[in-house]
Design a protein around this motif. Sequence first.
Motif, short mmCIF file in Angstrom:
data_model
loop_
_atom_site.label_atom_id
_atom_site.label_comp_id
_atom_site.label_asym_id
_atom_site.label_seq_id
_atom_site.Cartn_x
_atom_site.Cartn_y
_atom_site.Cartn_z
N ALA A 8 -53.19 -33.63 14.67
CA ALA A 8 -52.01 -33.97 13.39
C ALA A 8 -51.60 -32.79 12.67
N SER A 10 -48.49 -29.54 13.21
CA SER A 10 -48.04 -28.32 14.09
C SER A 10 -47.67 -27.06 13.34
N GLY A 11 -48.20 -27.24 11.90
CA GLY A 11 -48.28 -25.77 11.15
C GLY A 11 -49.28 -24.70 11.90
N PHE A 12 -49.59 -23.64 11.06
CA PHE A 12 -49.97 -22.67 11.69
C PHE A 12 -51.56 -23.02 12.05
N ALA A 13 -52.13 -23.86 11.52
CA ALA A 13 -53.52 -24.34 11.67
C ALA A 13 -53.40 -25.34 12.90
N GLY A 111 -51.76 -29.84 6.51
CA GLY A 111 -51.40 -28.94 5.47
C GLY A 111 -51.57 -29.39 4.06
N VAL A 129 -39.43 -24.26 -2.96
CA VAL A 129 -39.36 -23.53 -1.73
C VAL A 129 -40.46 -23.76 -0.84
N THR A 165 -46.02 -17.80 -4.87
CA THR A 165 -44.71 -18.08 -4.36
C THR A 165 -43.78 -17.82 -5.63
N HIS A 257 -52.47 -32.33 1.76
CA HIS A 257 -52.04 -33.64 2.24
C HIS A 257 -52.41 -34.87 2.38
N GLY A 291 -57.13 -25.55 8.22
CA GLY A 291 -55.89 -25.30 7.41
C GLY A 291 -56.14 -25.61 5.83
N ASP A 292 -54.97 -25.86 5.51
CA ASP A 292 -54.72 -26.25 3.90
C ASP A 292 -55.65 -27.44 3.70
N THR A 308 -53.91 -20.42 2.45
CA THR A 308 -52.96 -19.50 3.02
C THR A 308 -52.78 -19.60 4.45
N GLN A 310 -52.80 -16.95 6.27
CA GLN A 310 -53.57 -16.13 6.68
C GLN A 310 -55.14 -16.80 7.34
C1 LIG Z 1 -42.97 -20.29 -0.17
C2 LIG Z 1 -44.28 -19.85 0.31
C3 LIG Z 1 -44.91 -18.62 0.41
C4 LIG Z 1 -46.00 -18.56 1.02
N1 LIG Z 1 -46.59 -17.18 1.14
C5 LIG Z 1 -47.88 -16.85 1.88
C6 LIG Z 1 -48.26 -15.73 2.27
O1 LIG Z 1 -47.67 -14.65 1.94
N2 LIG Z 1 -49.33 -15.64 2.84
C7 LIG Z 1 -50.17 -16.62 3.30
O2 LIG Z 1 -51.06 -16.42 4.04
N3 LIG Z 1 -49.79 -18.03 2.81
C8 LIG Z 1 -48.74 -18.03 2.36
N4 LIG Z 1 -48.25 -19.46 2.12
C9 LIG Z 1 -48.92 -20.39 2.26
C10 LIG Z 1 -48.92 -20.89 3.86
O3 LIG Z 1 -47.68 -21.33 3.99
C11 LIG Z 1 -49.73 -22.24 4.01
O4 LIG Z 1 -51.09 -21.95 3.54
C12 LIG Z 1 -49.90 -22.58 5.31
O5 LIG Z 1 -48.54 -23.22 5.93
C13 LIG Z 1 -50.62 -23.61 5.76
O6 LIG Z 1 -50.85 -24.10 7.03
P1 LIG Z 1 -51.10 -25.27 7.60
O7 LIG Z 1 -51.07 -25.48 9.05
O8 LIG Z 1 -52.66 -25.89 7.00
O9 LIG Z 1 -50.01 -26.40 7.04
P2 LIG Z 1 -48.57 -26.37 7.15
O10 LIG Z 1 -48.05 -25.08 7.50
O11 LIG Z 1 -48.14 -27.25 5.94
O12 LIG Z 1 -48.27 -27.35 8.30
C14 LIG Z 1 -48.53 -28.69 8.15
C15 LIG Z 1 -48.04 -29.46 9.49
O13 LIG Z 1 -48.41 -30.87 9.44
C16 LIG Z 1 -47.36 -31.72 9.69
N5 LIG Z 1 -47.48 -32.87 9.02
C17 LIG Z 1 -47.33 -33.16 7.78
N6 LIG Z 1 -47.57 -34.55 7.64
C18 LIG Z 1 -48.04 -35.08 8.81
C19 LIG Z 1 -48.16 -36.29 9.25
N7 LIG Z 1 -48.58 -37.33 8.54
N8 LIG Z 1 -48.49 -36.45 10.67
C20 LIG Z 1 -48.46 -35.52 11.54
N9 LIG Z 1 -48.16 -34.03 10.90
C21 LIG Z 1 -47.67 -34.09 9.51
C22 LIG Z 1 -46.18 -30.97 9.17
O14 LIG Z 1 -44.99 -31.15 9.71
C23 LIG Z 1 -46.56 -29.50 9.65
O15 LIG Z 1 -46.34 -29.33 10.91
C24 LIG Z 1 -46.85 -19.76 1.40
C25 LIG Z 1 -46.51 -20.88 1.42
C26 LIG Z 1 -45.14 -21.09 0.67
C27 LIG Z 1 -44.65 -22.36 0.53
#
Ligand SMILES: Cc1cc2nc3c(=O)[nH]c(=O)nc-3n(C[C@H](O)[C@H](O)[C@H](O)COP(=O)(O)OP(=O)(O)OC[C@H]3O[C@@H](n4cnc5c(N)ncnc54)[C@H](O)[C@@H]3O)c2cc1C
Length: 402
Positions: A8, A10-13, A111, A129, A165, A257, A291-292, A308, A310
Motif C-alpha cells: 500500500a 507508491s511513495g519512496f518506501a 507514509g 507544502v 520544512t 498515516h 517508510g514514515d 525522511t 533518505q
Molecule cells: C516539504 C517537504 C520537504 C521534505 N524534505 C525532505 C528532505 O529534504 N529530505 C528527506 O529525506 N525527506 C524530506 N521530506 C520527508 C519525505 O518526503 C518523507 O519522509 C517521505 O515522503 C516518506 O516516504 P513514504 O514512502 O514513507 O511516504 P509518502 O512519500 O508520503 O508516500 C505515501 C504513499 O502512500 C499513498 N497512500 C496514502 N494513503 C493510502 C492508502 N490508504 N492506500 C494506498 N496508498 C495510500 C500515497 O498516495 C503515497 O503514494 C520532506 C517532506 C516534505 C513534505
Amino acid sequence: MTKQIIIAGSGFAGLWAALSAARAVHLAGKGEEVAITMISPTPNLIIRPRLYEAVLENMAPDISALLTAVGVMHLPGIVDSIDADHKQVTFLPRDGAPQTLSYDRFVLATGSRLFTPPIPGLKEFGFNVDTLDGAQALDAHLKSLASRPESLGRNTVVVAGGGFTGLETATEIPTRLRAILGEQAAIRTIIVDTAREIGSEFGTGPLPVIREALAETGVEPRAGLRVAAIDADSVTLSDGERIPAQTVIWTAGMRAHPLAAQVPGDHDNLGRVVGDAFLRAPAADGIFVTGDAVRAATDNIGNVAPMTCQHGLSLGRVAGHNAAAELVGLPTHPYSQPKYVTCLDLGPWGALYTEGWDRQVRFTREEGKKIKQEINQIWIYPPAPDRDAVFAVANPDYVIVP
Ligand SMILES: Cc1cc2nc3c(=O)[nH]c(=O)nc-3n(C[C@H](O)[C@H](O)[C@H](O)COP(=O)(O)OP(=O)(O)OC[C@H]3O[C@@H](n4cnc5c(N)ncnc54)[C@H](O)[C@@H]3O)c2cc1C
C-alpha cells in the motif's frame, strides 16, 4: 496457488519495496509463483521533499512503465482497512465497488501526513507544502496576491514551524513574493517556532549558519512562540501579538498515516508501528511496515529513523525484500542505516549539508546547494524502466549515501 504480496503506497518506501520485492522474486526464479501488487491513488511518485520549491514541475513522475518492467501490477485506489487476523485488506478502487483482497505478505507504505492541531482558523486559512494539492493551492494563492489591494497583510507570509520544512519554505518565500508583487513591494516573511531560537534544534554547528541564512534572506524569526489563531487577514501568536498576514503556511509536525493504527502492536508517539529488525510488525503475521509508517532502529546505539525520504528509500528496499524473501526462501535482511546526512535548502543563501547524528557542518552556500539540487532533481527520482539496471540497485543493502 499464487502467493500475494500487496504493497500500500507508491511513495519512496512503497516504490522501492515493490522494486526490491520484484528483484527477490526474480533472483529466486519464482516469478510464476508470486504476484506483487501495489495499491495507491495513482501510479505516481509524489516528490514530497521538493514541494516547498517555487516551481512545481515534475513533482509526480509516472511510475507505470517502471512497475511493468519489473512485473509489478498497480491498482489505482486506496487501502481502506486492514484485517490482520484474516490477512485481508479492503481495497477502494478509484472506480468501482470496494473489494476484499487477501495477502500472504502486506507492506504498509502509506507514509505520513502533516499534523494539524485544533488551532482556530488553521483548517480554513492555513496552507501547506505537505501534499502536491496543498503546494499547488499555496502557489495559486501566492500568485493571486498580485490582484489584491496593497496592504501589510497581503505582503506578509507567516510560516509556522521552524523545522526542515519550515526553514526550506520560509527562505524561499521572499524571492517568490518579490517575483509576484514586484521588487519594490515591502514584503515580510516571518517564521514562528516554540524553540528557544529558530534552528536551535539542529544543534550548535548548524545554528549560526541558519541564523546567517535567515538574516540574509530577510526572514524574521519569532522564537519561543506558537501560532494561537489564524483568520483571513492575520495571525495571532501565543504572546498576543497580532501580525497582519493573508498567508500562513503550516509546517509543524508529522504523523504516520492513520492506517498504521490498524496494524496490531506497539506504536510510537508519531503513530508509527514499532517494527522489528526486519521491518515486520511483530504482532501481525505477514505484515511489514516501512517508510514514515515504521519506527525502526537505524543502528544498535539507539538511533531511530526519522521520517525522511533518505530513510524511506532504504526502509522500502528492506521491507520489500523481506516480504518476498519469506515467500521464496531467500535469506531475510536486517535494516541498518548508520550513516545520516542532512541537506537543508536555505533559499538564495544556498544549502547546509551536515553529516552524522550530531549534524557536523560539511558544506554550506553554493557547495551545499549543488548537493541539494542533485538530491532533489536526480537521486530521489525513480529510475528508468530498465529491469536489470533497476535490480542492480534494488538490493536491501544498497547504500544511497556513500
Ligand atoms: C516539504 C517537504 C520537504 C521534505 N524534505 C525532505 C528532505 O529534504 N529530505 C528527506 O529525506 N525527506 C524530506 N521530506 C520527508 C519525505 O518526503 C518523507 O519522509 C517521505 O515522503 C516518506 O516516504 P513514504 O514512502 O514513507 O511516504 P509518502 O512519500 O508520503 O508516500 C505515501 C504513499 O502512500 C499513498 N497512500 C496514502 N494513503 C493510502 C492508502 N490508504 N492506500 C494506498 N496508498 C495510500 C500515497 O498516495 C503515497 O503514494 C520532506 C517532506 C516534505 C513534505
